[in-house]
Design a protein around this motif. Structure first.
Motif, PDB file in Angstrom:
ATOM      1  N   ASN A  69       0.859  -1.201  -0.009  1.00 53.02           N
ATOM      2  CA  ASN A  69       0.061   0.019   0.023  1.00 53.02           C
ATOM      3  C   ASN A  69       1.069   1.339   0.107  1.00 53.02           C
ATOM      4  O   ASN A  69       1.978   1.376   0.634  1.00 53.02           O
ATOM      5  N   VAL A  86      -6.289   3.918   9.178  1.00 55.79           N
ATOM      6  CA  VAL A  86      -6.183   2.628   8.600  1.00 55.79           C
ATOM      7  C   VAL A  86      -6.950   1.382   9.675  1.00 55.79           C
ATOM      8  O   VAL A  86      -6.900   1.513  10.716  1.00 55.79           O
ATOM      9  N   TRP A 136      -1.464   4.796   9.908  1.00 52.51           N
ATOM     10  CA  TRP A 136      -0.426   4.046   8.647  1.00 52.51           C
ATOM     11  C   TRP A 136       0.879   4.057   9.252  1.00 52.51           C
ATOM     12  O   TRP A 136       1.485   3.090   9.043  1.00 52.51           O
ATOM     13  N   LYS A 138       2.982   0.274   9.140  1.00 58.67           N
ATOM     14  CA  LYS A 138       3.331   0.102   7.733  1.00 58.67           C
ATOM     15  C   LYS A 138       4.451  -0.701   7.559  1.00 58.67           C
ATOM     16  O   LYS A 138       4.863  -1.333   6.500  1.00 58.67           O
ATOM     17  N   HIS A 154       0.434  -5.978   4.288  1.00 54.10           N
ATOM     18  CA  HIS A 154      -0.408  -4.872   3.652  1.00 54.10           C
ATOM     19  C   HIS A 154      -1.481  -5.659   3.033  1.00 54.10           C
ATOM     20  O   HIS A 154      -1.492  -6.735   2.626  1.00 54.10           O
ATOM     21  N   ALA A 212      -6.001  -4.377   1.306  1.00 54.46           N
ATOM     22  CA  ALA A 212      -6.647  -3.500   1.101  1.00 54.46           C
ATOM     23  C   ALA A 212      -8.050  -4.016   0.694  1.00 54.46           C
ATOM     24  O   ALA A 212      -8.267  -5.563   0.701  1.00 54.46           O
ATOM     25  N   ASP A 257      -8.800  -7.574  -1.333  1.00 56.28           N
ATOM     26  CA  ASP A 257      -7.924  -8.489  -1.292  1.00 56.28           C
ATOM     27  C   ASP A 257      -8.201  -9.795  -0.539  1.00 56.28           C
ATOM     28  O   ASP A 257      -9.228  -9.817   0.500  1.00 56.28           O
ATOM     29  N   VAL A 300      -7.935   0.529   3.377  1.00 52.40           N
ATOM     30  CA  VAL A 300      -6.635  -0.282   3.437  1.00 52.40           C
ATOM     31  C   VAL A 300      -6.392  -0.427   4.879  1.00 52.40           C
ATOM     32  O   VAL A 300      -7.178   0.023   5.787  1.00 52.40           O
ATOM     33  N   ARG A 307      -4.341  -9.642  -4.398  1.00 50.51           N
ATOM     34  CA  ARG A 307      -5.171  -8.385  -4.691  1.00 50.51           C
ATOM     35  C   ARG A 307      -5.457  -8.651  -6.304  1.00 50.51           C
ATOM     36  O   ARG A 307      -4.702  -8.645  -7.011  1.00 50.51           O
TER      37      ARG A 307
END
Length: 575
Positions: A121, A129, A152, A156, A161, A163, A166, A191, A202
Motif C-alpha cells: 500500500n 487505517v 498508517w 506500515k 499490507h 486493502a 484483497d 486499506v 489483490r
C-alpha cells in the motif's frame, strides 16, 4: 437443482444425526461431541462448489477463457499505469495438474495469473487505517474479519499490507488447517495491515469474485494438500508462497461465480439451522436424562431405588443414546453406592467398624461442613460411619518428586496420564531401569489392589487399583493408597472415583495453572464406610450396573459409527 444439491437436501436426517466424540478433557473416556455429519456436509458444500457441481452451467454466460483474457488485459493496464510491477506470466496449468474434469465453460488457472501476490500500500502516514491481528480473522466461509483503528505510520513497516477486496490466507499452523482466511472489506479508508502470518492476493480485475477464490482456499482438498507441503519446525510450520499463488484453480464464468456463492450461502444457512436444531435436541435430551437420574439419586432407601430404577429401565432406549448420558448413569450408580441405597442392609451383619480403624491416626482432621446442607450421606444407614482416608488405609505414599529416567525396556513405570477412573492404561508402557525402579519403590513397593491416585494435573482426582501380577512403580504426580482395616480395596476405589470424593477434591484444589490436591487434604478425604459384607454386595451391584453401561456404550458407538460411515459414504458419492 443439480444431483449433488439434491443428495444434500434428501439426506438431512443423516447429516444431523451423525455425531462423533471429540478427544476430551472429561472423566474417563467421555468427552464433548461434535456434529460430525454437519461438519462433513459443510466440507462437501465447499468441495462441490469449487468443482462446479453445486449449480448447473448456463452456456449463455460465456466461458472462462474469455474471462482470463480480460483479466490479463487488466493486469497489463495496471502495469502501464505503474500500479503493479510487471512480472513473468504464470505458466499454463498442465494436463497432469488437472484434479477433476472441468464443467463446460470453466478453465484452469492460477491465483498468480489473476492477482498480485503480496501487494503493498502507498498511504500517507497520518491516514487512519485498519489493523487486523490473526485472532480477528474468522473461519467462516464468508471470510469475515474484525479490525481496529490505527495510523498508517504505526504499522506500515512491520506488518502485512492489504486493502478492500484483497484475499488473505493464514499460512501458519494451526490457523491454516483451521481454515482462517478472509476477503478484506470495510477497512478504514479502504486499506490496512496486520499479522505477518498471511499470504495476500489483490485481484487484477473486478470480473474476479473474491468470495469464489476464498471458497477455493477453504475447500478440504486445498487444506489437505497444503498440510503435506508445509515447511518449518513443529508449531511453526507454514504453507509456502508458491502453494498459495500457483495451485491450480478451476475458474467459472463471472455470472456463475455469483450463483455459486449464492448457493453456498443458502446451503450453509441450512447447515446453521440443522446445527441449531441438533444442538437444541441434544440439550433437551441431556436435561431429560439429568432429570430422570436426579429422581434416581434422590432415592432414600433401596426400595425407593428399585421403583425409580424400574421406571428408568423402561425408557433406556430413549434416554441413553449418547456416551455423555451413559457417563451420567455411571456417575449416578457411584453416587448411590456411597449413599447407602444401592443395596439393602442386612441387620444380621456385624455393623460395627470402629474396632478396625487405625488408632494411630485419630488426630486426623477433616471438614464436612461443606456437605452438611446438601448431602444425604449425613443420614447414613445403621452401622455406616464417615472416616478420614488416613484411618481406613494402611499406607498413603506420595511419589518421588523427580522425573524418572526412561529406558527402552526394563520395569514398568506408570505416568499420571495413564491413570483413569478404575483403569490403568498400559497399552503404551513406559519403562525404567531396575536401579531406578528400586529407587522409586523405596517408600513402599506397589502391589495388586493398591490404588494409584492422580492428585496433580488437568484431570486429577481419579484412581485405579493395580491389576494382579503387575509389577510397577510410580512416575510423577501420583500417590499410592493401600486399603486397610475396615475397607475393601474395590470399595475404596469406588468411593475415591465417586462424585462425593471428587467434589471434595475439586474444592480443595490449589495451584492455578498447575492444579493439585495436597497430601494432607488427600489424607483427610471423608470416606463413608459400610460393614465389610455390605461393601462386597455394593461393589458387586455396582460392577453389574457398570457392565450394563459398557453394553449401552458399545451399542451407542456402533450406531454412531454406522451414521458417520453413512455420512462419509454420501460425501464420497457426491464428490
Amino acid at each position: 437443482m443439480t444431483d449433488a444439491s439434491q443428495l444434500i437436501t434428501d439426506h438431512l436426517d443423516i447429516w444431523s444425526s451423525a455425531i462423533e466424540k471429540k478427544s476430551g478433557t472429561g472423566r474417563g473416556n467421555s468427552g464433548p461431541i461434535s456434529l460430525y455429519g454437519i461438519k462433513k456436509l459443510r466440507e462437501l458444500i465447499l468441495e462441490l462448489a469449487v468443482q462446479g457441481k453445486l449449480v448447473p452451467q448456463d452456456p449463455t454466460e460465456g466461458n472462462s477463457n474469455d474471462l482470463l483474457e480480460t483479466i490479463e488485459q487488466s493486469r497489463r493496464d495496471l502495469v502501464k499505469q505503474k500500479k503493479v510491477k510487471n512480472k513473468k506470466v504464470s505458466s499454463p496449468v498442465a494436463e497432469e495438474e488437472f484434479r477433476f474434469l472441468l464443467p463446460n465453460g470453466w478453465a484452469w488457472t492460477r491465483l498468480s495469473a489473476m492477482a498480485e501476490i503480496s501487494p503493498r500500500n502507498d498511504v500517507e502516514d497520518s491516514t487512519v487505517v485498519s489493523f487486523v491481528p490473526m485472532p480477528d480473522i474468522q473461519t467462516s466461509h464468508t471470510g469475515e474479519h474484525h479490525h481496529s483503528e490505527r495510523r498508517w505510520g504505526e504499522i506500515k513497516k512491520s506488518y502485512t499490507h492489504f486493502a478492500d477486496g484483497d484475499i488473505a490466507l493464514a499460512k501458519i499452523t494451526p490457523c491454516f488447517e483451521n481454515s482462517k482466511a478472509a476477503v478484506f472489506s470495510n477497512l478504514y479508508n479502504g486499506v490496512g495491515a496486520g499479522t505477518t502470518e498471511l499470504h495476500v492476493a489483490r485481484p487484477y480485475s473486478k470480473e474476479i469474485v473474491p468470495g469464489l477464490i476464498l471458497l477455493h482456499l477453504k475447500a478440504p482438498s486445498f487444506l489437505e494438500n497444503g498440510k503435506a507441503v508445509m515447511t518449518g519446525s513443529a508449531g511453526q510450520k507454514r504453507v509456502p508462497r508458491w502453494y498459495f499463488a500457483d495451485t491450480p484453480i478451476a475458474l467459472p464464468p463471472t455470472a456463475e461465480q455469483h450463483r455459486i456463492l449464492a448457493k453456498v450461502d443458502e446451503l450453509m444457512g441450512l447447515c446453521d439451522t440443522l446445527e441449531a436444531q441438533a444442538e437444541d435436541g441434544l440439550k433437551a435430551h441431556q436435561t431429560l436424562v439429568e432429570t430422570c437420574l436426579a429422581a434416581l439419586t434422590n432415592s432414600q432407601t433401596p426400595e425407593d431405588l428399585a421403583q425409580n430404577w424400574a421406571r428408568l429401565e423402561t425408557n433406556f432406549d430413549a434416554l441413553f443414546t449418547t456416551e455423555e448420558s451413559i457417563q451420567l448413569l455411571e456417575d449416578a450408580v457411584q453416587e448411590l453406592a456411597v449413599a447407602g441405597v444401592l443395596v439393602e442392609q442386612d441387620p444380621s451383619e456385624d455393623r460395627a467398624n470402629q474396632s478396625l480403624l487405625r488408632p494411630d491416626a485419630s488426630a486426623e482432621k477433616f471438614d464436612l461442613t461443606a456437605y452438611e446442607a446438601r448431602s444425604k450421606l449425613f443420614h447414613l444407614p445403621d452401622g455406616w460411619t464417615i472416616e478420614p482416608l488416613s484411618r481406613v488405609s494402611s499406607h498413603i505414599v506420595d511419589c518421588p518428586h523427580t522425573t524418572p529416567k526412561w529406558t527402552e525396556e526394563g520395569e514398568l513405570c506408570v505416568k499420571s496420564e495413564q491413570i483413569f477412573a478404575g483403569k490403568i492404561d498400559l497399552s503404551k508402557p513406559k519403562f525404567v531401569s531396575h536401579e531406578t525402579y528400586i529407587e522409586r519403590i523405596e517408600r513402599l513397593t506397589p502391589q495388586s489392589d493398591d490404588i494409584l491416585y492422580k492428585r496433580e494435573g488437568g484431570i486429577l482426582g481419579v484412581g485405579s487399583r493395580i491389576p494382579p501380577n503387575t509389577k510397577i512403580c510410580m512416575g510423577q504426580r501420583l500417590m499410592l493408597i493401600r486399603a486397610g482395616g475396615p475397607v475393601r480395596a474395590d470399595f475404596l476405589e469406588l468411593v475415591i472415583n465417586s462424585h462425593w470424593t471428587r467434589r471434595f477434591a475439586a474444592e480443595k484444589t490449589t495451584g492455578g495453572a498447575a492444579p493439585r490436591v495436597n497430601m494432607t487434604v488427600v489424607r483427610a478425604y471423608p470416606i463413608p464406610i459400610p460393614p465389610m459384607n455390605e461393601q462386597a454386595r455394593i461393589v458387586d451391584r455396582a460392577h453389574k450396573l457398570s457392565d450394563l453401561c459398557r453394553e449401552l456404550r458399545a451399542r451407542v458407538r456402533t450406531e454412531l459409527g454406522l451414521r458417520t460411515a453413512l455420512a462419509d459414504t454420501l460425501v464420497e458419492s457426491a464428490a
